[in-house]
Write a protein that holds these residues in place. Structure first.
Motif, mmCIF file in Angstrom:
data_model
loop_
_atom_site.group_PDB
_atom_site.id
_atom_site.type_symbol
_atom_site.label_atom_id
_atom_site.label_comp_id
_atom_site.label_asym_id
_atom_site.label_seq_id
_atom_site.Cartn_x
_atom_site.Cartn_y
_atom_site.Cartn_z
ATOM 1 N N PHE A 1 0.827 -1.198 0.000
ATOM 2 C CA PHE A 1 0.000 0.000 0.000
ATOM 3 C C PHE A 1 0.865 1.253 0.000
ATOM 4 C CE2 PHE A 1 -2.208 -3.373 2.381
ATOM 5 C CZ PHE A 1 -3.274 -3.587 1.513
ATOM 6 N N THR B 1 -1.383 5.141 5.102
ATOM 7 C CA THR B 1 -1.073 3.726 5.255
ATOM 8 C C THR B 1 -0.597 3.484 6.680
ATOM 9 O OG1 THR B 1 1.201 4.042 4.473
ATOM 10 C CG2 THR B 1 -0.457 3.450 2.823
ATOM 11 N N CYS C 1 0.168 -6.367 10.073
ATOM 12 C CA CYS C 1 -0.404 -6.473 8.738
ATOM 13 C C CYS C 1 -0.475 -5.080 8.117
ATOM 14 C CB CYS C 1 -1.812 -7.073 8.808
ATOM 15 S SG CYS C 1 -1.847 -8.794 9.349
ATOM 16 N N ALA D 1 -1.741 -1.982 5.823
ATOM 17 C CA ALA D 1 -3.095 -1.559 5.487
ATOM 18 C C ALA D 1 -3.069 -0.208 4.786
ATOM 19 C CB ALA D 1 -3.964 -1.480 6.738
ATOM 20 N N VAL E 1 -8.205 -1.187 3.702
ATOM 21 C CA VAL E 1 -7.835 -2.405 2.988
ATOM 22 C C VAL E 1 -6.657 -3.035 3.722
ATOM 23 C CG1 VAL E 1 -7.160 -3.405 0.784
ATOM 24 C CG2 VAL E 1 -8.584 -1.342 0.827
ATOM 25 N N VAL E 2 -6.823 -4.284 4.142
ATOM 26 C CA VAL E 2 -5.827 -4.972 4.952
ATOM 27 C C VAL E 2 -5.263 -6.152 4.169
ATOM 28 C CG1 VAL E 2 -5.380 -6.128 7.145
ATOM 29 C CG2 VAL E 2 -7.141 -4.354 7.019
ATOM 30 N N GLN E 3 -3.963 -6.373 4.311
ATOM 31 C CA GLN E 3 -3.364 -7.593 3.780
ATOM 32 C C GLN E 3 -3.051 -8.512 4.954
ATOM 33 O OE1 GLN E 3 -0.770 -7.829 0.235
ATOM 34 N NE2 GLN E 3 0.843 -8.409 1.677
ATOM 35 N N SER E 4 -3.680 -9.677 4.983
ATOM 36 C CA SER E 4 -3.518 -10.590 6.098
ATOM 37 C C SER E 4 -2.122 -11.195 6.115
ATOM 38 C CB SER E 4 -4.568 -11.710 6.017
ATOM 39 O OG SER E 4 -4.246 -12.600 4.960
ATOM 40 N N LYS F 1 -3.584 -12.332 1.853
ATOM 41 C CA LYS F 1 -4.896 -12.096 1.265
ATOM 42 C C LYS F 1 -5.405 -10.713 1.661
ATOM 43 C CE LYS F 1 -5.194 -16.274 -0.440
ATOM 44 N NZ LYS F 1 -5.185 -16.524 -1.906
ATOM 45 N N GLN F 2 -5.942 -9.960 0.697
ATOM 46 C CA GLN F 2 -6.453 -8.622 0.967
ATOM 47 C C GLN F 2 -7.975 -8.626 1.103
ATOM 48 O OE1 GLN F 2 -5.068 -5.546 -1.651
ATOM 49 N NE2 GLN F 2 -2.909 -6.183 -1.514
ATOM 50 N N THR G 1 -11.321 -5.712 2.794
ATOM 51 C CA THR G 1 -11.625 -4.356 3.244
ATOM 52 C C THR G 1 -12.545 -4.379 4.459
ATOM 53 O OG1 THR G 1 -11.431 -3.511 0.982
ATOM 54 C CG2 THR G 1 -12.579 -2.113 2.570
#
Length: 224
Positions: free
Chosen positions: A127, A139, A155, A157, A170-173, A177-178, A180
């Motif tokens: 991000f 971010t 994580c 975001a 919007v988060v990326q685990s 995996k992304q 919202t």
């Protein structure tokens, strides 16, 4: 992966009267520095936080030290070693503290150390902010953990803010995996499955139906 932040009892001890031996007056933390009025992370690095009788010392790993002396009877008002006014603010819940300096903001998190991502050009990749040529208003790194994990990690975001203190994040685990999370005035939901959202002071805790947990400071949603 970051280790879990200091227990609430330790943080409480740091922020109240100090009756413990000198060795207990300090805790490892993570410092994030932002230019004044900006949501663009300038640097993130490990630091130590100490307080005794209202006096605070924050020492960054790069050698920069902040010595803060309380001013008057109003909690949160300080002067630094150069005589400049500094204000302590909430906004991170029990996860940390915010200090407003004349030219920068210092976010102190009760994590034990900065993650390896701090050494990258963009600690919150993939991000990026609009200032950096990306699409996000801000971010950040959110504390997160998978189902069954005892320790929190981080994580990345990206934050899209809206009117009336609303935002989509919007988060990326941890497995890449992304999805919202939408923080609306009357509800919180996500683009994948069901979520349970609870707010405690300045901190939202969002739990997905797959057991993943994310902590979102109010300051990430509202800015500041």
């Amino acid at each position: 992966m970051m280790r879990r932040h200091a227990p609430a009892a330790v943080v409480a001890a740091l922020l109240t009267a100090w009756s413990l031996p000198s060795v207990a007056d300090w805790t490892q933390a993570r410092c994030e520095i932002y230019p004044k009025g900006s949501d663009k992370l300038e640097t993130m690095l490990p630091c130590t936080f100490g307080q005794r009788q209202g006096y605070i010392t924050i020492t960054r790993e790069d050698g920069v030290t902040y010595d803060l002396s309380p001013v008057g009877d109003t909690p949160g008002n300080f002067r630094d070693q150069d005589g400049r006014a500094v204000y302590r603010q909430s906004g991170l819940g029990e996860a940390g503290l915010i200090f407003r300096f004349p030219k920068e903001s210092l976010f102190v998190w009760w994590d034990n150390a900065a993650s390896d991502a701090a050494n990258a050009d963009n600690a919150t990749a993939p991000f990026a902010t609009k200032y950096e040529g990306g699409e996000y208003d801000a971010t950040t790194l959110l504390r997160c953990k998978a189902a069954g994990d005892k320790e929190f990690g981080n994580c990345p975001a990206g934050i899209l803010r809206m009117e009336n203190r609303q935002a989509s994040i919007v988060v990326q685990s941890q497995i890449g995996k992304q999805f919202t999370i939408n923080f609306m005035t009357d509800y919180v939901n996500a683009t994948v499955g069901e979520v349970k959202a609870e707010r405690n002071g300045d901190l939202w805790t969002v739990t997905r139906d797959n057991g993943e947990v994310y902590e979102v400071p109010l300051s990430a949603i509202e800015g500041g």
